[in-house]
Design an enzyme around this catalytic site. Structure first.
Site, PDB file in Angstrom:
ATOM      1  N   HIS A  35     -28.703 -14.152  24.772  1.00 12.45           N
ATOM      2  CA  HIS A  35     -27.741 -13.958  25.850  1.00 12.45           C
ATOM      3  C   HIS A  35     -27.048 -15.244  26.289  1.00 12.45           C
ATOM      4  O   HIS A  35     -26.183 -15.197  27.153  1.00 12.45           O
ATOM      5  CB  HIS A  35     -28.440 -13.309  27.051  1.00 12.45           C
ATOM      6  N   HIS A  45       0.834  -1.202   0.000  1.00 13.39           N
ATOM      7  CA  HIS A  45       0.000   0.000   0.000  1.00 13.39           C
ATOM      8  C   HIS A  45       0.867   1.251   0.000  1.00 13.39           C
ATOM      9  O   HIS A  45       1.221   1.763   1.067  1.00 13.39           O
ATOM     10  CB  HIS A  45      -0.901  -0.003   1.240  1.00 13.39           C
ATOM     11  N   GLU A  57     -17.915  -3.021  24.633  1.00  8.24           N
ATOM     12  CA  GLU A  57     -17.150  -4.244  24.828  1.00  8.24           C
ATOM     13  C   GLU A  57     -15.887  -4.259  23.972  1.00  8.24           C
ATOM     14  O   GLU A  57     -14.801  -4.641  24.425  1.00  8.24           O
ATOM     15  CB  GLU A  57     -18.014  -5.463  24.500  1.00  8.24           C
ATOM     16  N   HIS A  87      -3.922   3.161  -3.388  1.00  2.00           N
ATOM     17  CA  HIS A  87      -4.139   2.631  -2.038  1.00  2.00           C
ATOM     18  C   HIS A  87      -3.454   1.290  -1.791  1.00  2.00           C
ATOM     19  O   HIS A  87      -2.639   1.175  -0.879  1.00  2.00           O
ATOM     20  CB  HIS A  87      -5.631   2.490  -1.739  1.00  2.00           C
TER      21      HIS A  87
END
Lengths: 657, 657
Positions: free
Chosen positions: B465, B27, B403, B258
């Protein structure tokens, strides 16, 4: 305040308290806090018909803050849906009740999607709003003209997925999406200010959203905000200032109401505070009547819509798409025939594109996309023009660098119905989208994941980009069909089978590197998950089991073994779960006893004992990868016919000894 | 522009072009676009000493846009780090070169963290900045006083993790964190505007960041922005307006620069454009000298710092923490002794808290936290007061409902050194944090994940859950130690062993429900991953292998079998990977041949063939869970001693027949 309005809202509060108390488990705070907002919505705004929860032109209502499930159970019950019954609610959170701890789309019509994992409801609603605008563009206002409403809490807004979801919605200017933010300033651990200092409205405004505020306990203020949201052409965030657990005099406004029963005394105090004297699980007749009247609002517009549909020249095509019935050509039969006639040596990501070209041409409800890897995932086809704010009829979404947002939006699109979404990223970034993939599986949603660069075969990008554990980590998700085709024919079969699947998602793991076409016959052999690609020439002593790019290696090993007079089958196993679902006789035929079984897959070997047994051999990679050209890596990790064959021979000797 | 400055920046461009061209992979666009910004940073701002890449008080530099790896390789080489050598750079992306496709912290000192998975570098930098402020608060400016600099691209900013990371940084007001945004308006698929209409500065400002702009190709403008960022007490976003691939006259400003080599012709054109006439991989002497001089800037402050450390009364403690050496008491020996003397029937999440109390008291470098589930994860202890913007010396982070952001921040904290982070959420939400968990493992970071509510035993919250596939999906991640302790003793052992582990993360799967204490002796038996908890009484015909809450069930099955005269061992297997690392004799002793092996775990059975063989039995759950009280669910899914025992007996009969 209109007394019957207050009583309607209190009916939600009372049922929520009662159900949580009976279950001795659940979340009363949110339903009590948002009862007034929800009452305004269901009384005067939401387009729905309890007599037909699947009316295609209904508004979609998504309870993103799924822990507040009693809110939606109460609303469905009160407005006259067949289920949940009051007995269902009495059995809240008990085995067999459709009133599960979190709302499940497969349990109750009216629950548009499964929520609970925070942030995903709102992100799925973005997909529903995309589907609505797309179908509106295709079929016109007469058939498709509805809104998507979301109730979301601070948890939904704080999750990373929220950034991706609202960025996509803002970019696409989904003006018919309205998010009702339960701004109660409380999270589980306490005040929101414990963990965030964010100016939420400013963030939404930064990505092109309209923001309006209201007092979430004043129906006039709520209605004014809804009107403003509807009037504005942008997606809207309605900031509802609320008190969590509203009505529980000693606990409201605190995290104590969030996730635990209020307790007998506080329930009694709340009943007094609210002036609610009905017995538990009972709703006074006048309140019930008011709610049922709200539920009947939709009958007339629904009937008018049916008339328009009946008169529409698009009726059959509209109904076909809504019913999820595939058109002719969705089996890719012609394409597979052409491959057999003219074999292609291409990467399976390219094979996927070759299959997608005729499939997207034949199946107009397919909407593709990629998380900014279009040229690598090969997901764009000639007929899938961009779907953007100026071209909702387009069929290709530039999802941006938003893997999780893409997955969640695709879930919403599939659940909305009328479209079949597919989208791409690198297999290693299935981790980013994993919570959405799990929800595709739980919700039995027809979502197709295109996951390219599926092994060390991607080469130089190195360990962070090389999937090692991903295939296995995906295979263990229930109800997800994970495909790893070995050539162009299997890739086309996987697409056809995935498209035809109506009760769950499929995921295609595809190579970056070129692969020879190994299949020389048709027959949709992939449908059984695994099959004998090449039968042993000499007496069979070995069965080589491989997937994807390693099937070519297995064929090479087999040739070397046969040259030594050792018969070796090659089994291609593109889909574990399909093979496991075959009958014992078929499985025993493909994987017979009394031979050495050898697995070859460029990923973790954990789990392959399932097919090789403990006496077999497993070739794979049980560490992270490395940065180098693909061929160098396959050699380095010992995954070549040259390196595997002697180990198989040695094992055969050992077994003879 | 100072001509030597321009040449310094062009040296980065030239090396990047040359290396990508030689590898025919990589890149070039980002290093060429950010060369000027990086040159200002490394010339005049960054505090570092190539002679000692591990100087604890160095500034941290994180290349969050890791695909632009040649930028950091060029900088490390040019400023005088021992590695990479120019030969290393010539071997960019080849097997064995430390110049991997993406920067790997274990390959090169000076690479502070592994980046490539977008968004995580910036999110790890937040953790580094937390660690810096914490250690500064504990040890003072004399020993700890540095900044964290990040280069991030649009991909990093669009990912959901960015929202979590900047929310946490803004909330904690990490003013010594400075993010240099490579605002080149290009992503892989084309213009950023294809997929985003976001006002990025407004979003950063919305969460308490300072934002400043510069022309990313004008060193004066860049320096002014850096000065403003340093002066402002808030975390800073420096918007660097750049041209991707700057210097490649025909491709710059487009996505063509890129991720692919520029090609021979464009490289030649770029050399002409930049006035760069040196041979490939060569740097003119004056340019090299200027860069080496920049690298020597740090020697003097480093020497002064060493003097301050030598004179400090905190020297020994500071050095101990930086070296990652645990203090006395980190083995939890006293606590385990107390448990043996006075057995506890508690949930293992509670057992974890019981272990954490003495551990956090003994090990002051432990910094805890939870993603808004403190009361459920039991992660807070008496000595861990809040770490917030007013109390950086605190030891408990309210991570919020983030999280993934928590996991990434913990990675950054661990990599910074001097602290040992642990943090909690529900096991099912390990999916949300999974990309960070993978990077903990790749980076060999000492991060401790507390994952509670680890099965259907959590009960009513239902399928969304309830982890089914998560234990197995985590076990397949290389270098992650996954623990599922069966009682309070094993939980304490797991904590002690996880803390002592210096080359990778540990994850504790813990119950919501109470479990009896099964261990009656010490000996740190968990260290081997699996061990015989109970030996058969009668002649051994069965070995029951279980983890966590199912060990109690296995004991119940064993009792029933023994009552029938059938000898049954119970093997507790709290950590698969540790058991797999034992020698063959130990493994064969624990899991002998010639007996029926039975696994019991309340999750997917896929993978358990590894220990049971194909002839054994596997009890588990191969579908999503359900919403009901825990006991009802265990019964429903057949995971009780009553239901398992007859199946074991039937299998024994079948084997005898």
């Amino acid at each position: 305040m209109n007394p019957i309005f207050a009583a309607q809202a209190n009916a939600i509060r009372a049922l929520s308290m009662d159900a949580v108390e009976a279950a001795n488990s659940g979340h009363p705070g949110m339903p009590m806090g948002m009862a007034d907002v929800a009452t305004v919505l269901f009384n005067d705004y939401l387009k729905f018909d309890p007599a037909d929860p699947k009316w295609p032109d209904r508004d979609r209502f998504v309870l993103s803050a799924g822990h507040g499930s009693m809110l939606i159970y109460a609303l469905l019950h009160l407005t006259g849906y067949a289920r949940p019954t009051i007995d269902d609610i009495r059995n809240f959170r008990q085995l067999g009740s459709p009133c599960a701890g979190h709302p499940e789309n497969f349990e109750l019509p009216g629950v548009e999607c499964t929520t609970g994992p925070l942030g995903q409801g709102l992100a799925m609603a973005v997909g529903m709003a995309i589907a609505e605008r797309h179908l509106n563009a295709v079929f016109g206002d007469d058939l498709v003209d509805h809104r998507t409403w979301v109730i979301a809490g601070d948890g939904c807004l704080m999750e990373g997925i929220n950034h991706e979801a609202i960025g996509l919605a803002g970019h696409l200017n989904l003006g018919r999406l309205i998010v009702l933010w339960d701004d109660n300033r409380i999270t589980i651990d306490g005040a929101v200010s414990l963990s965030s200092n964010e100016d939420v409205p400013a963030r939404y405004a930064a990505t092109g959203w309209h923001v309006v505020e209201c007092d979430g306990h004043d129906p006039v203020s709520i209605a004014a905000a809804f009107d403003a949201a509807i009037a504005d052409p942008r997606p809207s965030l309605v900031r509802c200032r609320t008190v969590i657990g509203k009505g529980a005099p000693n606990k409201q406004g605190t995290s104590k109401t969030h996730g635990s029963p209020l307790g007998k005394d506080e329930v009694a105090a709340a009943r007094a505070e609210l002036g609610w004297s009905a017995a538990p699980f009972e709703v006074p007749a006048d309140v019930s009547a008011a709610w049922l009247a709200a539920g009947r609002r939709g009958a007339e517009p629904h009937a008018a819509w049916k008339d328009r549909l009946a008169a529409s020249s698009d009726r059959a095509e509209f109904q076909r798409r809504i019913d999820g019935v595939l058109p002719a050509g969705a089996d890719a039969a012609d394409h597979i025939g052409a491959l057999l006639a003219n074999p292609q040596k291409v990467a399976t990501r390219k094979a996927s594109e070759l299959a997608l070209e005729p499939l997207t041409a034949a199946v107009p409800e397919m909407i593709g996309g990629s998380a900014d890897l279009t040229g690598s995932n090969n997901t764009k086809t000639a007929v899938t023009g961009p779907l953007d704010r100026d071209h909702y009829a387009g069929r290709y979404v530039n999802y941006g660098i938003r893997e999780f947002g893409m997955g969640a939006a695709m879930n919403g699109m599939a659940l909305h119905g009328g479209v079949i979404p597919y989208g791409g990223t690198f297999l290693v970034f299935s981790d980013y989208a994993r919570p959405a993939i799990r929800l595709s599986a739980i919700q039995q949603a027809r979502v197709l994941y295109v996951m390219t660069h599926d092994s060390i075969g991607l080469g130089e990008d190195g360990p962070t980009h090389q999937p090692i554990e991903h295939l296995m980590a995906l295979r263990v998700i229930p109800n997800l069909e994970v495909w790893r085709p070995c050539d162009a024919v299997e890739t086309a079969e996987a697409w056809a089978l995935g498209l035809a699947r109506t009760d769950g998602p499929s995921l295609f793991a595809l190579t970056r590197q070129n692969l020879p076409q190994l299949r020389t016959e048709g027959g949709m052999l992939s449908a059984k998950g695994a099959y004998r690609l090449k039968a042993a020439g000499a007496a069979r002593r070995v069965v080589l089991i491989a997937t994807g790019s390693e099937v070519e290696i297995a064929v090479g090993v087999a040739e070397r073994l046969e040259a030594e007079g050792i018969g070796a089958d090659v089994v291609s196993m593109p889909c574990w779960s399909r093979f496991d679902a075959q009958d014992a006789a078929y499985r025993a035929d493909v994987l017979p006893q009394g031979v050495l079984r050898v697995s070859i897959e460029a990923g973790t070997t954990i789990g392959w004992e399932r097919y090789t047994g403990l006496d077999g051999l497993r070739f794979g990679i049980d560490r992270f990868g490395a940065s180098a050209p693909a061929e160098a890596l396959y050699d380095y990790f010992g995954l070549t016919a040259e390196k595997i064959t002697p180990k198989v021979l040695a094992k055969l000797k050992e077994l003879q000894a």
